[in-house]
Scaffold this motif. Structure first.
Motif, PDB file in Angstrom:
ATOM      1  N   TRP A 248      12.173   3.029  -2.524  1.00 40.05           N
ATOM      2  CA  TRP A 248      11.550   4.034  -1.611  1.00 40.05           C
ATOM      3  C   TRP A 248      10.047   3.609  -1.570  1.00 40.05           C
ATOM      4  O   TRP A 248       9.673   3.222  -0.618  1.00 40.05           O
ATOM      5  N   MET A 249       9.292   3.417  -2.532  1.00 42.53           N
ATOM      6  CA  MET A 249       8.067   3.051  -2.613  1.00 42.53           C
ATOM      7  C   MET A 249       7.635   1.730  -1.853  1.00 42.53           C
ATOM      8  O   MET A 249       6.902   1.588  -1.348  1.00 42.53           O
ATOM      9  N   SER A 250       8.903   0.877  -2.249  1.00 44.14           N
ATOM     10  CA  SER A 250       8.612  -0.723  -1.513  1.00 44.14           C
ATOM     11  C   SER A 250       8.757  -0.368   0.046  1.00 44.14           C
ATOM     12  O   SER A 250       7.747  -1.217   0.582  1.00 44.14           O
ATOM     13  N   MET A 251       9.428   0.467   0.439  1.00 36.46           N
ATOM     14  CA  MET A 251       9.598   0.437   1.985  1.00 36.46           C
ATOM     15  C   MET A 251       8.169   1.135   2.458  1.00 36.46           C
ATOM     16  O   MET A 251       7.694   0.847   3.225  1.00 36.46           O
ATOM     17  N   PHE A 252       7.860   2.404   1.504  1.00 37.04           N
ATOM     18  CA  PHE A 252       6.684   3.150   2.061  1.00 37.04           C
ATOM     19  C   PHE A 252       5.395   2.397   2.149  1.00 37.04           C
ATOM     20  O   PHE A 252       4.578   2.330   3.094  1.00 37.04           O
ATOM     21  N   THR A 253       5.314   1.184   0.936  1.00 39.40           N
ATOM     22  CA  THR A 253       4.141   0.418   0.956  1.00 39.40           C
ATOM     23  C   THR A 253       4.196  -0.458   2.115  1.00 39.40           C
ATOM     24  O   THR A 253       3.011  -0.630   2.647  1.00 39.40           O
ATOM     25  N   TYR A 254       5.151  -0.786   2.586  1.00 40.99           N
ATOM     26  CA  TYR A 254       5.254  -1.904   3.645  1.00 40.99           C
ATOM     27  C   TYR A 254       4.998  -1.127   4.866  1.00 40.99           C
ATOM     28  O   TYR A 254       3.951  -1.710   5.752  1.00 40.99           O
ATOM     29  N   VAL A 255       5.213   0.095   5.327  1.00 42.64           N
ATOM     30  CA  VAL A 255       4.713   1.065   6.273  1.00 42.64           C
ATOM     31  C   VAL A 255       3.463   1.190   6.262  1.00 42.64           C
ATOM     32  O   VAL A 255       2.481   0.947   7.248  1.00 42.64           O
ATOM     33  N   VAL A 256       2.889   1.443   5.181  1.00 44.32           N
ATOM     34  CA  VAL A 256       1.429   1.750   4.923  1.00 44.32           C
ATOM     35  C   VAL A 256       0.421   0.552   5.143  1.00 44.32           C
ATOM     36  O   VAL A 256      -0.525   0.597   6.032  1.00 44.32           O
ATOM     37  N   MET A 257       1.104  -0.476   4.753  1.00 47.43           N
ATOM     38  CA  MET A 257       0.312  -1.843   4.829  1.00 47.43           C
ATOM     39  C   MET A 257       0.472  -2.237   6.477  1.00 47.43           C
ATOM     40  O   MET A 257      -0.615  -2.459   6.832  1.00 47.43           O
ATOM     41  N   ALA A 258       1.597  -2.220   7.070  1.00 51.70           N
ATOM     42  CA  ALA A 258       1.560  -2.318   8.593  1.00 51.70           C
ATOM     43  C   ALA A 258       0.714  -1.502   9.498  1.00 51.70           C
ATOM     44  O   ALA A 258      -0.055  -1.916  10.247  1.00 51.70           O
ATOM     45  N   VAL A 259       0.566  -0.064   8.924  1.00 54.59           N
ATOM     46  CA  VAL A 259      -0.310   0.637   9.744  1.00 54.59           C
ATOM     47  C   VAL A 259      -1.744   0.468   9.502  1.00 54.59           C
ATOM     48  O   VAL A 259      -2.532   0.415  10.485  1.00 54.59           O
TER      49      VAL A 259
ATOM     50  N   GLN B 256       3.931   7.583  -6.356  1.00 48.50           N
ATOM     51  CA  GLN B 256       3.037   7.959  -5.110  1.00 48.50           C
ATOM     52  C   GLN B 256       1.722   7.839  -5.656  1.00 48.50           C
ATOM     53  O   GLN B 256       0.939   7.003  -5.159  1.00 48.50           O
ATOM     54  N   LEU B 257       1.613   8.665  -6.881  1.00 46.11           N
ATOM     55  CA  LEU B 257       0.289   8.582  -7.261  1.00 46.11           C
ATOM     56  C   LEU B 257      -0.155   7.636  -7.995  1.00 46.11           C
ATOM     57  O   LEU B 257      -1.392   6.905  -7.763  1.00 46.11           O
ATOM     58  N   TYR B 258       0.836   6.804  -8.506  1.00 39.48           N
ATOM     59  CA  TYR B 258       0.313   5.222  -9.042  1.00 39.48           C
ATOM     60  C   TYR B 258       0.054   4.561  -7.749  1.00 39.48           C
ATOM     61  O   TYR B 258      -1.098   3.650  -7.771  1.00 39.48           O
ATOM     62  N   PHE B 259       0.852   4.590  -6.793  1.00 42.88           N
ATOM     63  CA  PHE B 259       0.131   3.900  -5.596  1.00 42.88           C
ATOM     64  C   PHE B 259      -1.187   3.986  -5.162  1.00 42.88           C
ATOM     65  O   PHE B 259      -1.944   3.324  -4.857  1.00 42.88           O
ATOM     66  N   GLY B 260      -1.363   5.545  -5.160  1.00 42.71           N
ATOM     67  CA  GLY B 260      -3.058   5.673  -4.784  1.00 42.71           C
ATOM     68  C   GLY B 260      -3.699   5.153  -5.869  1.00 42.71           C
ATOM     69  O   GLY B 260      -4.864   4.482  -5.463  1.00 42.71           O
ATOM     70  N   TRP B 261      -3.612   5.306  -7.134  1.00 48.40           N
ATOM     71  CA  TRP B 261      -4.419   4.865  -8.194  1.00 48.40           C
ATOM     72  C   TRP B 261      -4.348   3.287  -7.901  1.00 48.40           C
ATOM     73  O   TRP B 261      -5.690   2.451  -7.819  1.00 48.40           O
ATOM     74  N   ALA B 262      -3.538   2.522  -7.825  1.00 47.02           N
ATOM     75  CA  ALA B 262      -3.325   0.867  -7.727  1.00 47.02           C
ATOM     76  C   ALA B 262      -4.251   0.586  -6.358  1.00 47.02           C
ATOM     77  O   ALA B 262      -4.736  -0.443  -6.433  1.00 47.02           O
ATOM     78  N   VAL B 263      -3.693   1.152  -5.413  1.00 49.74           N
ATOM     79  CA  VAL B 263      -4.588   0.860  -4.316  1.00 49.74           C
ATOM     80  C   VAL B 263      -5.941   1.016  -4.215  1.00 49.74           C
ATOM     81  O   VAL B 263      -6.514   0.310  -3.886  1.00 49.74           O
ATOM     82  N   SER B 264      -6.356   2.223  -4.738  1.00 57.85           N
ATOM     83  CA  SER B 264      -7.859   2.369  -4.902  1.00 57.85           C
ATOM     84  C   SER B 264      -8.419   1.243  -5.853  1.00 57.85           C
ATOM     85  O   SER B 264      -9.422   0.672  -5.269  1.00 57.85           O
ATOM     86  N   ARG B 265      -7.912   1.029  -7.078  1.00 54.01           N
ATOM     87  CA  ARG B 265      -8.319  -0.011  -7.823  1.00 54.01           C
ATOM     88  C   ARG B 265      -8.596  -1.362  -6.949  1.00 54.01           C
ATOM     89  O   ARG B 265      -9.684  -2.100  -6.989  1.00 54.01           O
ATOM     90  N   ARG B 266      -7.436  -1.719  -6.313  1.00 51.26           N
ATOM     91  CA  ARG B 266      -7.339  -3.199  -5.552  1.00 51.26           C
ATOM     92  C   ARG B 266      -8.346  -3.159  -4.529  1.00 51.26           C
ATOM     93  O   ARG B 266      -9.002  -4.054  -4.108  1.00 51.26           O
ATOM     94  N   LEU B 267      -8.319  -2.099  -3.810  1.00 47.38           N
ATOM     95  CA  LEU B 267      -9.198  -1.959  -2.610  1.00 47.38           C
ATOM     96  C   LEU B 267     -10.717  -2.134  -2.875  1.00 47.38           C
ATOM     97  O   LEU B 267     -11.380  -2.703  -2.251  1.00 47.38           O
ATOM     98  N   ARG B 268     -11.035  -1.560  -4.111  1.00 44.88           N
ATOM     99  CA  ARG B 268     -12.568  -1.777  -4.635  1.00 44.88           C
ATOM    100  C   ARG B 268     -12.730  -3.110  -4.833  1.00 44.88           C
ATOM    101  O   ARG B 268     -13.784  -3.406  -4.665  1.00 44.88           O
TER     102      ARG B 268
END
Lengths: 210, 230, 243
Positions: C66-77, C214-226
């Motif tokens: 599920w997260m793999s799909m969700f992330t792709y959509v977020v990435m595309a948006v 999903q929360l992990y995603f939030g954490w990981a993206v925050s860190r990578r984005l920084r």
């Protein structure tokens, strides 16, 4: 080309190349009958400015105005009235000189054989008309590119180092063409290192500083 | 005297004509994907078995895979020359809608590479045991498939123009997107051979093709503008 | 119409600070939920009467997919926003998402493979979901490869944005075609990795794990984005002043 009200304005153009803030609040205007020569040291942003005008590079802030309306959202319309001569000649070596004109300049205006011949003659390469472009010398290729510009029937000319590879006769040709163009109400903006119409009455300068 | 503005259709026709003229003068480049196609399909009997009835089982799929790979081979250089000599820049500046010009170029490319593959397919198919009854479906499915692939490949080629080792990257980008084509196309051929109606997958192929036809030029324009903007 | 207010919202120093304060919350919450979901799934939830205990890996497999799909959509948006409104932060967000999404995809494939081995004796099955995940992995890898092939970061951003958008339109098509393809030979089930039987006791750990991911995603993206922001803005004044 229709020249009534053909005024070009650049307002507060700011552009970056990667991290470098190359153009800072560049503003100027050009009226029919004027030739604007953009000068400045290497790397100061002359080509960048010309590419921003053509829409090939984005400007972070600032606007371009043509005929009293903003160019934003009307790019294709503006581009149609714009004739560009860049560093590259945009020629296909396998096509003859005539074919090159037919397939490129012909995208904008319907060309007749007479018009093509007349233009080739004007730039001095009529005898080379049916030779493949790869067999032309560098100067002749530049002249062919000039022929393409002439056939575009554009009101605003954007020229980036137009006299590259041209001999004295070629430089004189370019000067004649520009003067001809602006005398008929056209506008021209050129980036040039060398002397180009430096004493002409139609000349105005824009010096870019680093 | 004001010159007459060329219509978009006429401009697209000029682009098409230009590419056909250029290809005519370098026809050896056009022949290469076709030769590759035949060579690849020859590899399969050599690698597996000369028994035609066994080959027939996977014949439709093999022809399709070979066609996709051969088309990709030709796609890498689609925009390279035009971007390098500045022609694409002039197209962007021509005042004509860029999407149509690019579509015309892709159409010329398809006529020069995709169409020969389609015409050649019954011959290579026979080599893999495909019966004459399957030729029609094979050709029609490949017609739609290579057409769609030309558009998808056009997008990929526009994105990767000027990149070192661009052809490998192009394959990596385009092949996953082409999997549905492969699935529906080879399946249509198998269904035809089994006596079922291949209408379902063929219709899906057609739907994908029309979608690519309408959305593809937008993506291609965006990609070309990005590659010209430097 | 001027979009400067939008641009201010996406200002890098702002984002850097906000992400910095948000990340620890995401991190701890996700850790807690994942641990809870794992315990629940391994210990508290009942074993399946058909598949025994092996199926418990579903509690990681399904959320990862599920997260793999969700992330792709977020990435595309994000990529789309960056392309249309020319917001660099959006491009940075898309870049940050890609490796995370690829990891989720890989995790889904690995857990699927581990699940399949005791059940069918092979490390790989051409099941609909696994095949779709594999193709999704190719899309992620292609995106990351395209990004890496450009020296000019602006061109990398914009070209990969076009690719992400083309990809996101294709993902439903790929899914449908792979489903269709896999049903041709086993009309009974669409995927071998169906949830054995939907039971409330099984839904809870599943749901907890998804939220945890999903929360992990939030954490990981925050860190990578920084990290992305630091990299992209390394010459900017605000960074020099803060250092």
């Amino acid at each position: 080309m229709t020249v009534d009200g053909a005024v070009f304005e650049a307002r507060e153009i700011n552009a970056w190349r990667g991290d470098r803030h190359i153009l800072r609040d560049v503003s100027f205007s050009v009226r029919p009958g004027e030739f604007l020569k953009v000068t400045g040291p290497n790397g100061v942003g002359k080509t960048t400015l010309l590419r921003v005008i053509c829409g090939l590079l984005p400007a972070e802030t600032g606007e371009l105005w043509w005929r009293g309306k903003s160019v934003r959202g009307r790019r294709d319309e503006f581009n149609f009235e714009l004739g560009h001569l860049g560093h590259l000649n945009s020629l296909k070596g396998d096509l003859t000189a005539r074919e090159n004109l037919k397939f490129l300049a012909g995208l904008r205006t319907t060309l007749t054989a007479q018009a093509i011949d007349a233009t080739l003659d004007r730039v001095g390469i009529l005898s080379r008309g049916d030779l493949p472009a790869r067999s032309l010398s560098a100067g002749q290729k530049r002249r062919l590119a000039l022929a393409r510009l002439l056939l575009a029937d554009a009101a605003l000319w954007i020229l980036d180092e137009p006299v590259t590879n041209l001999d004295t006769a070629g430089i004189r040709l370019v000067e004649e063409l520009i003067v001809d163009h602006v005398e008929h109400g056209g506008l021209a903006i050129a980036a040039a290192h060398q002397r180009l119409l430096d004493d002409a009455p139609c000349l105005r300068r824009l010096e870019l500083e680093p | 005297m004001t010159a007459v503005r060329t219509s978009t259709l006429a401009a697209a026709k000029l682009v098409f004509q230009r590419d056909m003229t250029l290809a005519w003068r370098r026809w050896d480049e056009v022949a290469q994907p076709l030769i590759f196609y035949v060579v690849v399909t020859t590899m399969f009997p050599l690698a597996t078995t000369p028994d035609l009835s066994a080959l027939r089982e996977i014949g439709g799929g093999v022809v399709w895979v070979a066609a996709l790979l051969a088309s990709l081979l030709a796609l890498e250089a689609l925009f390279r020359a035009d971007v390098e000599d500045g022609t694409t820049e002039q197209w962007v500046l021509s005042g004509q809608p860029l999407g149509y010009l690019l579509l015309a170029k892709v159409a010329a490319h398809w006529v020069l590479t995709g169409l020969p593959l389609v015409i050649m397919s019954p011959i290579v198919g026979t080599g893999l045991g495909l019966p004459t009854g399957a030729w029609g479906v094979l050709m029609f499915s490949l017609l739609l498939g290579t057409g769609t692939l030309s558009i998808l490949g056009g997008i990929g080629a526009a994105l990767t123009v000027g990149v070192r080792r661009g052809s490998v990257l192009l394959s990596l980008l385009v092949l996953p997107l082409a999997m549905p084509l492969l699935i529906f196309g080879s399946r249509a051929v198998s269904m035809q051979m089994d006596g079922d109606s291949p209408a379902g997958p063929l219709q899906l192929l057609a739907a994908i093709f029309f979608m690519a036809l309408s959305l593809g030029p937008i993506a291609m324009s965006a990609a070309i503008r990005i590659s010209v903007e430097n | 119409m001027s979009w400067t207010w939008f641009h201010k919202l996406a200002s890098p120093p702002h984002a850097y600070r906000i992400l910095g304060s948000m990340a620890p919350w995401f991190g701890w919450a996700s850790l807690a939920l994942i641990l809870l979901a794992t315990w629940w799934g391994l210990v508290k939830a009942p074993a399946d009467y058909q598949q025994g205990d092996g199926f418990r890996i579903l509690y990681v497999h399904a959320p990862s997919a599920w997260m793999s799909m969700f992330t792709y959509v977020v990435m595309a948006v994000a990529a789309g926003v960056g392309l249309v409104w020319r917001i660099k932060l959006a491009h940075a967000a898309a870049a940050a998402c890609a490796p995370i999404g690829a990891s989720f995809t890989f995790l889904a494939l690995a857990t699927g493979s581990i699940w399949g081995k005791p059940m069918w004796g092979t490390w790989w099955v051409w099941d609909a979901r696994l095949t779709s995940e594999l193709l999704l992995l190719f899309l992620y890898l292609g995106y990351m490869a395209l990004r890496a092939s450009f020296d000019d970061p602006q061109r990398a951003d914009r070209a990969s944005a076009v690719l992400a958008l083309v990809g996101v339109i294709n993902v439903p098509i790929i899914h449908y075609s792979v489903n269709w393809w896999s049903t041709l030979h086993q009309p009974a089930s669409v995927t071998k990795f169906d949830k054995p039987s939907i039971d409330l006791a099984m839904l809870i750990p599943l749901f907890l794990m998804i939220v945890g991911f999903q929360l992990y995603f939030g954490w990981a993206v925050s860190r990578r984005l920084r990290g992305e922001i630091l990299r992209r803005e390394r010459n900017a004044n605000w960074l020099k002043e803060a250092a």
